[in-house]
Design a protein around this motif. Structure first.
Motif, mmCIF file in Angstrom:
data_model
loop_
_atom_site.group_PDB
_atom_site.id
_atom_site.type_symbol
_atom_site.label_atom_id
_atom_site.label_comp_id
_atom_site.label_asym_id
_atom_site.label_seq_id
_atom_site.Cartn_x
_atom_site.Cartn_y
_atom_site.Cartn_z
ATOM 1 N N GLY A 13 0.570 -1.292 -0.068
ATOM 2 C CA GLY A 13 0.023 0.323 0.164
ATOM 3 C C GLY A 13 1.208 1.370 -0.242
ATOM 4 O O GLY A 13 1.774 1.117 0.251
ATOM 5 N N PRO A 14 0.739 1.853 0.165
ATOM 6 C CA PRO A 14 0.837 3.865 0.185
ATOM 7 C C PRO A 14 1.656 3.670 1.211
ATOM 8 O O PRO A 14 0.947 3.667 2.760
ATOM 9 C CB PRO A 14 -0.128 4.520 0.067
ATOM 10 C CG PRO A 14 -1.340 3.673 -0.492
ATOM 11 C CD PRO A 14 -0.970 2.574 0.210
ATOM 12 N N ASP A 15 2.784 4.723 1.196
ATOM 13 C CA ASP A 15 3.289 4.759 2.416
ATOM 14 C C ASP A 15 3.398 6.135 3.353
ATOM 15 O O ASP A 15 3.427 7.351 2.708
ATOM 16 C CB ASP A 15 5.100 5.167 2.106
ATOM 17 C CG ASP A 15 6.152 5.111 3.279
ATOM 18 O OD1 ASP A 15 5.497 4.635 4.490
ATOM 19 O OD2 ASP A 15 7.393 5.903 3.166
ATOM 20 N N ASP A 16 2.205 5.413 4.069
ATOM 21 C CA ASP A 16 1.287 6.116 5.134
ATOM 22 C C ASP A 16 0.898 5.346 6.605
ATOM 23 O O ASP A 16 1.101 4.584 6.799
ATOM 24 C CB ASP A 16 0.136 6.477 3.694
ATOM 25 C CG ASP A 16 -1.171 5.306 3.639
ATOM 26 O OD1 ASP A 16 -0.574 4.520 4.657
ATOM 27 O OD2 ASP A 16 -2.356 5.974 3.163
ATOM 28 N N VAL A 17 -0.295 6.672 6.900
ATOM 29 C CA VAL A 17 0.334 6.266 8.370
ATOM 30 C C VAL A 17 -0.684 4.693 8.431
ATOM 31 O O VAL A 17 -0.468 3.547 9.297
ATOM 32 C CB VAL A 17 -0.854 6.931 9.203
ATOM 33 C CG1 VAL A 17 -1.973 7.000 9.445
ATOM 34 C CG2 VAL A 17 -0.183 6.618 11.300
ATOM 35 N N GLU A 18 -1.568 4.505 7.968
ATOM 36 C CA GLU A 18 -2.525 3.671 7.540
ATOM 37 C C GLU A 18 -1.709 1.639 7.404
ATOM 38 O O GLU A 18 -2.282 0.865 7.617
ATOM 39 C CB GLU A 18 -3.890 3.321 5.728
ATOM 40 C CG GLU A 18 -4.711 2.226 6.354
ATOM 41 C CD GLU A 18 -5.323 2.565 4.929
ATOM 42 O OE1 GLU A 18 -5.938 1.460 5.262
ATOM 43 O OE2 GLU A 18 -6.116 3.897 4.438
ATOM 44 N N PHE A 19 -0.966 2.486 6.651
ATOM 45 C CA PHE A 19 0.035 0.565 5.614
ATOM 46 C C PHE A 19 0.974 1.010 7.478
ATOM 47 O O PHE A 19 0.361 -0.763 7.677
ATOM 48 C CB PHE A 19 1.597 1.455 5.516
ATOM 49 C CG PHE A 19 2.143 -0.069 5.310
ATOM 50 C CD1 PHE A 19 1.386 -1.316 4.304
ATOM 51 C CD2 PHE A 19 3.146 -0.376 5.220
ATOM 52 C CE1 PHE A 19 2.341 -2.241 3.523
ATOM 53 C CE2 PHE A 19 4.337 -0.957 5.007
ATOM 54 C CZ PHE A 19 3.264 -2.187 4.451
ATOM 55 N N CYS A 20 1.472 1.785 8.237
ATOM 56 C CA CYS A 20 1.654 1.585 8.890
ATOM 57 C C CYS A 20 1.103 0.673 10.575
ATOM 58 O O CYS A 20 1.397 0.030 11.573
ATOM 59 C CB CYS A 20 3.059 2.407 9.448
ATOM 60 S SG CYS A 20 4.027 3.280 8.760
ATOM 61 N N ASN A 21 0.205 1.224 10.394
ATOM 62 C CA ASN A 21 -0.966 0.246 11.073
ATOM 63 C C ASN A 21 -1.607 -0.792 11.508
ATOM 64 O O ASN A 21 -1.588 -1.596 11.948
ATOM 65 C CB ASN A 21 -2.255 0.985 11.641
ATOM 66 C CG ASN A 21 -2.453 2.322 11.990
ATOM 67 O OD1 ASN A 21 -1.121 2.753 12.572
ATOM 68 N ND2 ASN A 21 -3.325 3.403 11.348
ATOM 69 N N ARG A 22 -1.816 -1.128 9.724
ATOM 70 C CA ARG A 22 -1.704 -2.603 9.198
ATOM 71 C C ARG A 22 -0.935 -3.852 9.832
ATOM 72 O O ARG A 22 -0.976 -4.434 10.441
ATOM 73 C CB ARG A 22 -1.985 -2.692 7.308
ATOM 74 C CG ARG A 22 -3.298 -1.954 7.003
ATOM 75 C CD ARG A 22 -3.430 -1.855 5.727
ATOM 76 N NE ARG A 22 -2.804 -3.137 5.000
ATOM 77 C CZ ARG A 22 -3.329 -3.462 4.235
ATOM 78 N NH1 ARG A 22 -2.719 -1.683 3.126
ATOM 79 N NH2 ARG A 22 -2.421 -4.608 3.324
ATOM 80 N N VAL A 23 0.880 -3.622 9.655
ATOM 81 C CA VAL A 23 1.751 -4.259 10.182
ATOM 82 C C VAL A 23 1.968 -3.804 11.022
ATOM 83 O O VAL A 23 2.286 -5.157 11.631
ATOM 84 C CB VAL A 23 3.000 -3.225 9.288
ATOM 85 C CG1 VAL A 23 4.529 -4.087 10.524
ATOM 86 C CG2 VAL A 23 3.256 -3.007 7.624
ATOM 87 N N SER A 24 1.464 -2.718 12.365
ATOM 88 C CA SER A 24 1.445 -3.180 13.264
ATOM 89 C C SER A 24 0.629 -3.858 13.804
ATOM 90 O O SER A 24 0.994 -4.926 14.660
ATOM 91 C CB SER A 24 0.877 -1.876 14.249
ATOM 92 O OG SER A 24 2.655 -1.368 14.001
ATOM 93 N N ALA A 25 -0.794 -3.895 13.443
ATOM 94 C CA ALA A 25 -2.063 -5.123 13.655
ATOM 95 C C ALA A 25 -1.132 -6.432 14.164
ATOM 96 O O ALA A 25 -1.697 -7.281 14.203
ATOM 97 C CB ALA A 25 -2.861 -4.641 12.693
ATOM 98 N N ALA A 26 -0.663 -5.872 12.466
ATOM 99 C CA ALA A 26 -0.131 -8.377 11.911
ATOM 100 C C ALA A 26 0.845 -7.912 13.206
ATOM 101 O O ALA A 26 1.332 -9.234 13.084
ATOM 102 C CB ALA A 26 0.123 -8.118 10.708
ATOM 103 N N LEU A 27 1.897 -7.607 13.403
ATOM 104 C CA LEU A 27 3.004 -7.678 14.478
ATOM 105 C C LEU A 27 2.102 -8.451 15.988
ATOM 106 O O LEU A 27 2.768 -8.869 16.327
ATOM 107 C CB LEU A 27 3.729 -6.976 14.194
ATOM 108 C CG LEU A 27 4.718 -6.082 12.932
ATOM 109 C CD1 LEU A 27 5.533 -4.783 13.990
ATOM 110 C CD2 LEU A 27 5.753 -7.834 12.965
ATOM 111 N N ASP A 28 0.875 -7.066 16.038
ATOM 112 C CA ASP A 28 0.346 -7.739 17.652
ATOM 113 C C ASP A 28 0.554 -8.962 17.306
ATOM 114 O O ASP A 28 -0.997 -9.874 18.693
ATOM 115 C CB ASP A 28 -0.777 -6.404 17.219
ATOM 116 C CG ASP A 28 0.249 -4.906 18.142
ATOM 117 O OD1 ASP A 28 1.177 -5.578 18.582
ATOM 118 O OD2 ASP A 28 -0.688 -3.950 17.759
ATOM 119 N N ALA A 29 -0.205 -9.393 16.194
ATOM 120 C CA ALA A 29 -1.728 -10.985 15.869
ATOM 121 C C ALA A 29 -0.261 -12.159 15.267
ATOM 122 O O ALA A 29 -1.041 -13.304 15.424
ATOM 123 C CB ALA A 29 -2.306 -9.972 15.007
ATOM 124 N N GLY A 30 0.863 -11.614 16.136
ATOM 125 C CA GLY A 30 1.461 -12.689 16.127
ATOM 126 C C GLY A 30 2.650 -13.135 14.979
ATOM 127 O O GLY A 30 3.741 -13.440 15.161
#
Length: 58
Positions: free
Chosen positions: A15-32
């Protein structure tokens, strides 16, 4: 942590390099998930597009 047995072991987020992309990656990290490999970047003429592979350990 909720049950993650239905999640794929490997996924690529793009996705675009924006806060939404960072939040998606962060959520995946939180999911393990763990980051896998280097971040990939490209430019589509208007914005920077990023891709990040992730794996979920067994």
């Amino acid at each position: 942590m909720s049950d993650t047995s239905d999640l794929p072991r490997y996924r690529v987020l793009t996705g675009p390099d924006d806060v939404e992309f960072c939040n998606r990656v962060s959520a995946a990290l939180d999911a393990g998930y763990d980051l896998h490999g280097s971040l990939a970047l490209t430019f589509d003429g208007d914005r920077v597009i990023v891709a990040q592979a992730l794996i979920r350990p067994r």
